[in-house]
Design a protein around this motif. Structure first.
Motif, PDB file in Angstrom:
ATOM      1  N   VAL A   8      32.265  82.030   4.444  1.00  0.00           N
ATOM      2  CA  VAL A   8      30.970  81.765   4.615  1.00  0.00           C
ATOM      3  C   VAL A   8      31.007  80.333   5.279  1.00  0.00           C
ATOM      4  O   VAL A   8      31.949  79.606   4.929  1.00  0.00           O
ATOM      5  N   GLU A   9      30.206  79.845   5.855  1.00  0.00           N
ATOM      6  CA  GLU A   9      30.243  78.663   6.628  1.00  0.00           C
ATOM      7  C   GLU A   9      28.788  77.962   6.140  1.00  0.00           C
ATOM      8  O   GLU A   9      27.503  78.391   6.092  1.00  0.00           O
ATOM      9  N   LEU A  10      29.221  76.543   5.484  1.00  0.00           N
ATOM     10  CA  LEU A  10      27.995  75.846   4.953  1.00  0.00           C
ATOM     11  C   LEU A  10      28.008  74.491   5.584  1.00  0.00           C
ATOM     12  O   LEU A  10      29.288  73.869   6.034  1.00  0.00           O
ATOM     13  N   ILE A  11      27.272  73.818   5.549  1.00  0.00           N
ATOM     14  CA  ILE A  11      26.754  72.487   6.053  1.00  0.00           C
ATOM     15  C   ILE A  11      26.511  71.550   4.755  1.00  0.00           C
ATOM     16  O   ILE A  11      25.150  71.837   4.204  1.00  0.00           O
ATOM     17  N   GLY A  12      27.250  70.514   4.259  1.00  0.00           N
ATOM     18  CA  GLY A  12      27.033  69.870   3.275  1.00  0.00           C
ATOM     19  C   GLY A  12      26.584  68.361   3.844  1.00  0.00           C
ATOM     20  O   GLY A  12      27.010  67.985   5.039  1.00  0.00           O
ATOM     21  N   SER A  13      25.836  67.647   3.138  1.00  0.00           N
ATOM     22  CA  SER A  13      25.481  66.333   3.598  1.00  0.00           C
ATOM     23  C   SER A  13      25.422  65.400   2.709  1.00  0.00           C
ATOM     24  O   SER A  13      25.247  65.676   1.323  1.00  0.00           O
ATOM     25  N   SER A  14      25.634  64.025   2.901  1.00  0.00           N
ATOM     26  CA  SER A  14      25.555  62.698   2.097  1.00  0.00           C
ATOM     27  C   SER A  14      25.333  61.487   2.699  1.00  0.00           C
ATOM     28  O   SER A  14      25.478  61.533   3.912  1.00  0.00           O
ATOM     29  N   THR A  15      24.603  60.777   2.148  1.00  0.00           N
ATOM     30  CA  THR A  15      24.161  59.229   2.736  1.00  0.00           C
ATOM     31  C   THR A  15      25.553  58.563   2.503  1.00  0.00           C
ATOM     32  O   THR A  15      25.499  57.453   3.016  1.00  0.00           O
ATOM     33  N   GLU A  16      26.418  58.876   1.935  1.00  0.00           N
ATOM     34  CA  GLU A  16      27.587  57.829   1.531  1.00  0.00           C
ATOM     35  C   GLU A  16      28.901  58.236   2.441  1.00  0.00           C
ATOM     36  O   GLU A  16      29.450  57.447   2.831  1.00  0.00           O
ATOM     37  N   SER A  17      29.322  59.544   2.489  1.00  0.00           N
ATOM     38  CA  SER A  17      30.651  59.771   3.131  1.00  0.00           C
ATOM     39  C   SER A  17      30.697  61.081   3.502  1.00  0.00           C
ATOM     40  O   SER A  17      29.974  62.128   2.952  1.00  0.00           O
ATOM     41  N   TRP A  18      31.625  61.514   4.759  1.00  0.00           N
ATOM     42  CA  TRP A  18      31.976  62.984   4.853  1.00  0.00           C
ATOM     43  C   TRP A  18      32.613  63.610   3.621  1.00  0.00           C
ATOM     44  O   TRP A  18      32.197  64.926   3.482  1.00  0.00           O
ATOM     45  N   GLU A  19      33.482  62.842   3.006  1.00  0.00           N
ATOM     46  CA  GLU A  19      34.002  63.641   1.633  1.00  0.00           C
ATOM     47  C   GLU A  19      32.974  64.200   0.591  1.00  0.00           C
ATOM     48  O   GLU A  19      33.214  65.297   0.104  1.00  0.00           O
ATOM     49  N   LYS A  20      31.933  63.218   0.518  1.00  0.00           N
ATOM     50  CA  LYS A  20      31.033  63.605  -0.247  1.00  0.00           C
ATOM     51  C   LYS A  20      29.969  64.749   0.130  1.00  0.00           C
ATOM     52  O   LYS A  20      29.764  65.568  -0.488  1.00  0.00           O
TER      53      LYS A  20
END
Length: 69
Positions: free
Chosen positions: A9-21
């Motif tokens: 499955v493909e998901l998109i995560g987000s963070s205001t701090e970094s791509w790693e987070k």
């Protein structure tokens, strides 16, 4: 090794701090709803911008898990 089948499955995560987070956020959410996660692959990185400034880092993540009938 026994034969197995895995679903991706493909998901998109987000963070205001970094791509790693951002990637970690996607995997953590997936782990709450899917069992036996096997591999996570970051397939794309981007940023959400507003007025020329970074608002969020986003990571598109493909997560695989063992497929069971």
């Amino acid at each position: 090794m026994a034969e197995s089948t895995y679903k991706v499955v493909e998901l998109i995560g987000s963070s205001t701090e970094s791509w790693e987070k951002a990637a970690s956020a996607a995997v953590e959410k997936a782990s709450q709803h899917l069992r036996e996660l096997r591999v996570a692959e970051v397939s794309e990185l981007d940023m959400a911008l507003q007025d020329g400034k970074v608002q969020a880092y986003r990571a598109k993540v493909k997560v695989s898990f063992k497929y069971e009938d």
